[in-house]
Scaffold this motif. Sequence first.
Motif, PDB file in Angstrom:
ATOM      1  N   PRO A 159       0.815  -1.230   0.000  1.00  0.00           N
ATOM      2  CA  PRO A 159       0.000   0.000   0.000  1.00  0.00           C
ATOM      3  C   PRO A 159       0.845   1.275   0.000  1.00  0.00           C
ATOM      4  O   PRO A 159       0.499   2.253  -0.676  1.00  0.00           O
ATOM      5  CB  PRO A 159      -0.818  -0.127   1.293  1.00  0.00           C
ATOM      6  N   PHE A 160       1.963   1.268   0.746  1.00  0.00           N
ATOM      7  CA  PHE A 160       2.850   2.429   0.763  1.00  0.00           C
ATOM      8  C   PHE A 160       3.441   2.661  -0.619  1.00  0.00           C
ATOM      9  O   PHE A 160       3.481   3.798  -1.112  1.00  0.00           O
ATOM     10  CB  PHE A 160       3.970   2.229   1.786  1.00  0.00           C
ATOM     11  N   LEU A 161       3.891   1.579  -1.272  1.00  0.00           N
ATOM     12  CA  LEU A 161       4.482   1.703  -2.613  1.00  0.00           C
ATOM     13  C   LEU A 161       3.465   2.227  -3.622  1.00  0.00           C
ATOM     14  O   LEU A 161       3.796   3.036  -4.490  1.00  0.00           O
ATOM     15  CB  LEU A 161       5.033   0.354  -3.070  1.00  0.00           C
ATOM     16  N   GLU A 162       2.228   1.770  -3.498  1.00  0.00           N
ATOM     17  CA  GLU A 162       1.190   2.227  -4.433  1.00  0.00           C
ATOM     18  C   GLU A 162       0.917   3.717  -4.273  1.00  0.00           C
ATOM     19  O   GLU A 162       0.696   4.435  -5.256  1.00  0.00           O
ATOM     20  CB  GLU A 162      -0.089   1.405  -4.227  1.00  0.00           C
ATOM     21  N   LYS A 163       0.951   4.200  -3.026  1.00  0.00           N
ATOM     22  CA  LYS A 163       0.774   5.642  -2.792  1.00  0.00           C
ATOM     23  C   LYS A 163       1.937   6.434  -3.379  1.00  0.00           C
ATOM     24  O   LYS A 163       1.748   7.507  -3.962  1.00  0.00           O
ATOM     25  CB  LYS A 163       0.652   5.917  -1.290  1.00  0.00           C
ATOM     26  N   LYS A 164       3.136   5.880  -3.225  1.00  0.00           N
ATOM     27  CA  LYS A 164       4.315   6.555  -3.782  1.00  0.00           C
ATOM     28  C   LYS A 164       4.240   6.595  -5.309  1.00  0.00           C
ATOM     29  O   LYS A 164       4.660   7.567  -5.925  1.00  0.00           O
ATOM     30  CB  LYS A 164       5.601   5.861  -3.335  1.00  0.00           C
TER      31      LYS A 164
ATOM     32  N   PRO B  89       8.687   8.783 -14.294  1.00  0.00           N
ATOM     33  CA  PRO B  89       8.289   7.505 -14.899  1.00  0.00           C
ATOM     34  C   PRO B  89       9.259   6.370 -14.594  1.00  0.00           C
ATOM     35  O   PRO B  89       8.849   5.195 -14.517  1.00  0.00           O
ATOM     36  CB  PRO B  89       8.239   7.807 -16.402  1.00  0.00           C
ATOM     37  N   ASP B  90      10.535   6.680 -14.405  1.00  0.00           N
ATOM     38  CA  ASP B  90      11.512   5.632 -14.082  1.00  0.00           C
ATOM     39  C   ASP B  90      11.251   5.067 -12.684  1.00  0.00           C
ATOM     40  O   ASP B  90      11.321   3.850 -12.470  1.00  0.00           O
ATOM     41  CB  ASP B  90      12.938   6.190 -14.166  1.00  0.00           C
ATOM     42  N   VAL B  91      10.950   5.956 -11.745  1.00  0.00           N
ATOM     43  CA  VAL B  91      10.639   5.515 -10.376  1.00  0.00           C
ATOM     44  C   VAL B  91       9.330   4.735 -10.370  1.00  0.00           C
ATOM     45  O   VAL B  91       9.200   3.700  -9.702  1.00  0.00           O
ATOM     46  CB  VAL B  91      10.567   6.714  -9.409  1.00  0.00           C
ATOM     47  N   GLN B  92       8.345   5.211 -11.132  1.00  0.00           N
ATOM     48  CA  GLN B  92       7.066   4.500 -11.211  1.00  0.00           C
ATOM     49  C   GLN B  92       7.260   3.081 -11.737  1.00  0.00           C
ATOM     50  O   GLN B  92       6.653   2.131 -11.236  1.00  0.00           O
ATOM     51  CB  GLN B  92       6.091   5.265 -12.107  1.00  0.00           C
ATOM     52  N   LYS B  93       8.108   2.951 -12.759  1.00  0.00           N
ATOM     53  CA  LYS B  93       8.379   1.616 -13.317  1.00  0.00           C
ATOM     54  C   LYS B  93       9.056   0.721 -12.286  1.00  0.00           C
ATOM     55  O   LYS B  93       8.722  -0.468 -12.150  1.00  0.00           O
ATOM     56  CB  LYS B  93       9.253   1.737 -14.566  1.00  0.00           C
ATOM     57  N   GLU B  94      10.005   1.279 -11.527  1.00  0.00           N
ATOM     58  CA  GLU B  94      10.675   0.510 -10.475  1.00  0.00           C
ATOM     59  C   GLU B  94       9.666   0.056  -9.421  1.00  0.00           C
ATOM     60  O   GLU B  94       9.710  -1.084  -8.954  1.00  0.00           O
ATOM     61  CB  GLU B  94      11.767   1.363  -9.813  1.00  0.00           C
ATOM     62  N   ILE B  95       8.745   0.940  -9.071  1.00  0.00           N
ATOM     63  CA  ILE B  95       7.727   0.604  -8.061  1.00  0.00           C
ATOM     64  C   ILE B  95       6.800  -0.489  -8.592  1.00  0.00           C
ATOM     65  O   ILE B  95       6.450  -1.435  -7.870  1.00  0.00           O
ATOM     66  CB  ILE B  95       6.922   1.862  -7.667  1.00  0.00           C
ATOM     67  N   GLU B  96       6.401  -0.385  -9.851  1.00  0.00           N
ATOM     68  CA  GLU B  96       5.537  -1.406 -10.454  1.00  0.00           C
ATOM     69  C   GLU B  96       6.196  -2.780 -10.390  1.00  0.00           C
ATOM     70  O   GLU B  96       5.552  -3.786 -10.069  1.00  0.00           O
ATOM     71  CB  GLU B  96       5.240  -1.043 -11.911  1.00  0.00           C
ATOM     72  N   GLU B  97       7.483  -2.823 -10.709  1.00  0.00           N
ATOM     73  CA  GLU B  97       8.210  -4.100 -10.688  1.00  0.00           C
ATOM     74  C   GLU B  97       8.328  -4.638  -9.264  1.00  0.00           C
ATOM     75  O   GLU B  97       8.230  -5.850  -9.037  1.00  0.00           O
ATOM     76  CB  GLU B  97       9.594  -3.911 -11.315  1.00  0.00           C
ATOM     77  N   LEU B  98       8.532  -3.739  -8.306  1.00  0.00           N
ATOM     78  CA  LEU B  98       8.625  -4.161  -6.903  1.00  0.00           C
ATOM     79  C   LEU B  98       7.293  -4.728  -6.413  1.00  0.00           C
ATOM     80  O   LEU B  98       7.260  -5.770  -5.751  1.00  0.00           O
ATOM     81  CB  LEU B  98       9.036  -2.972  -6.021  1.00  0.00           C
ATOM     82  N   VAL B  99       6.211  -4.016  -6.728  1.00  0.00           N
ATOM     83  CA  VAL B  99       4.881  -4.484  -6.300  1.00  0.00           C
ATOM     84  C   VAL B  99       4.583  -5.849  -6.913  1.00  0.00           C
ATOM     85  O   VAL B  99       4.098  -6.758  -6.231  1.00  0.00           O
ATOM     86  CB  VAL B  99       3.790  -3.456  -6.685  1.00  0.00           C
ATOM     87  N   HIS B 100       4.895  -5.998  -8.198  1.00  0.00           N
ATOM     88  CA  HIS B 100       4.651  -7.290  -8.854  1.00  0.00           C
ATOM     89  C   HIS B 100       5.473  -8.394  -8.196  1.00  0.00           C
ATOM     90  O   HIS B 100       4.960  -9.494  -7.960  1.00  0.00           O
ATOM     91  CB  HIS B 100       4.996  -7.216 -10.341  1.00  0.00           C
ATOM     92  N   GLN B 101       6.734  -8.116  -7.884  1.00  0.00           N
ATOM     93  CA  GLN B 101       7.583  -9.126  -7.255  1.00  0.00           C
ATOM     94  C   GLN B 101       7.046  -9.531  -5.891  1.00  0.00           C
ATOM     95  O   GLN B 101       7.020 -10.720  -5.544  1.00  0.00           O
ATOM     96  CB  GLN B 101       9.015  -8.605  -7.111  1.00  0.00           C
ATOM     97  N   LEU B 102       6.596  -8.549  -5.120  1.00  0.00           N
ATOM     98  CA  LEU B 102       6.035  -8.840  -3.795  1.00  0.00           C
ATOM     99  C   LEU B 102       4.756  -9.670  -3.915  1.00  0.00           C
ATOM    100  O   LEU B 102       4.544 -10.629  -3.167  1.00  0.00           O
ATOM    101  CB  LEU B 102       5.749  -7.538  -3.051  1.00  0.00           C
ATOM    102  N   GLN B 103       3.913  -9.317  -4.870  1.00  0.00           N
ATOM    103  CA  GLN B 103       2.673 -10.071  -5.077  1.00  0.00           C
ATOM    104  C   GLN B 103       2.958 -11.479  -5.584  1.00  0.00           C
ATOM    105  O   GLN B 103       2.301 -12.440  -5.171  1.00  0.00           O
ATOM    106  CB  GLN B 103       1.770  -9.321  -6.069  1.00  0.00           C
ATOM    107  N   PHE B 104       3.961 -11.604  -6.439  1.00  0.00           N
ATOM    108  CA  PHE B 104       4.325 -12.916  -6.971  1.00  0.00           C
ATOM    109  C   PHE B 104       4.913 -13.799  -5.879  1.00  0.00           C
ATOM    110  O   PHE B 104       4.632 -15.002  -5.821  1.00  0.00           O
ATOM    111  CB  PHE B 104       5.319 -12.749  -8.125  1.00  0.00           C
TER     112      PHE B 104
END
Length: 283
Positions: A40-45, A52-67
Amino acid sequence: MEKLTENELNALVSLLDDTDREVKDHVRDKIISLGNNVIPFLEKKWESSFNPDVQKEIEELVHQLQFDLLKERLEQWKAGGGKDLLKGLWIINTYQYPDLEFETLNAEMNQIYFEVWTGFNSDVSPYDQIRLINSILFSQLRFSANTKNFHSPGNSMISNVLDTRRGNPISLCSVYYLVAQKLGLPVYGVNLPNLFVLTYKAPDAAIYINAFNKGLIFSRQDVNNYLEHLKISPKDEFFEPCTHLDIAKRTLRNLIVAFDKLGEPEKVDEIRQLLLILEPPVI
């Protein structure tokens, strides 16, 4: 799990666009180690970021955590014997729909069961019981084969199948099976080559059901004819009930084919990782 203050988390995320790859990898590993609660914190960030580079990094992190959470749940489901098929299909479903709650899916499945139950009669012959289920599922509720988009990943996602009423052989059989089992019927999945079907297996009846063809009823001899047409020698597994683990594994194999046809090798690799949890290599 280690807990960090909001300031410490902000400091970590701010380093995701660091030009030093070693720093960035260290930050990623640190965030991953915090576990699923940090999502949830990452999604708010992500929402507040204009980079856009930070957003992409966050997307990959969220996906990895969910996976990682998905893999953990799948391992637990297997360790528990895979007793609840719907739970196993829900876990696979969270690969595409990570926010889907099991309770939501279960409620949808219960509603479909209720619709069948209200029109069912347990006092008739097995053949007529199947015809009643067929009438409700395929005529009244309009479940049907998704022949136009047969290899779509959505056909292997149980929530999508319940929403669209379209699926592939194994997903339609899974819906049918879950309803039949709740009705107390001896209906089970059967792993045929290139096709997944069901069997109503009782001392006085051995009927096969093709849910992909609106519940078409056929016999053991028809199975033999099908195998002969494919030039495949008959095996016991082509006639006998399979396990929930078998159903989950075949669902994952379908997803591998689907993502491969879409040209998504990263997803193919991830689904293969899930399949290895259920079917580890023989050493």
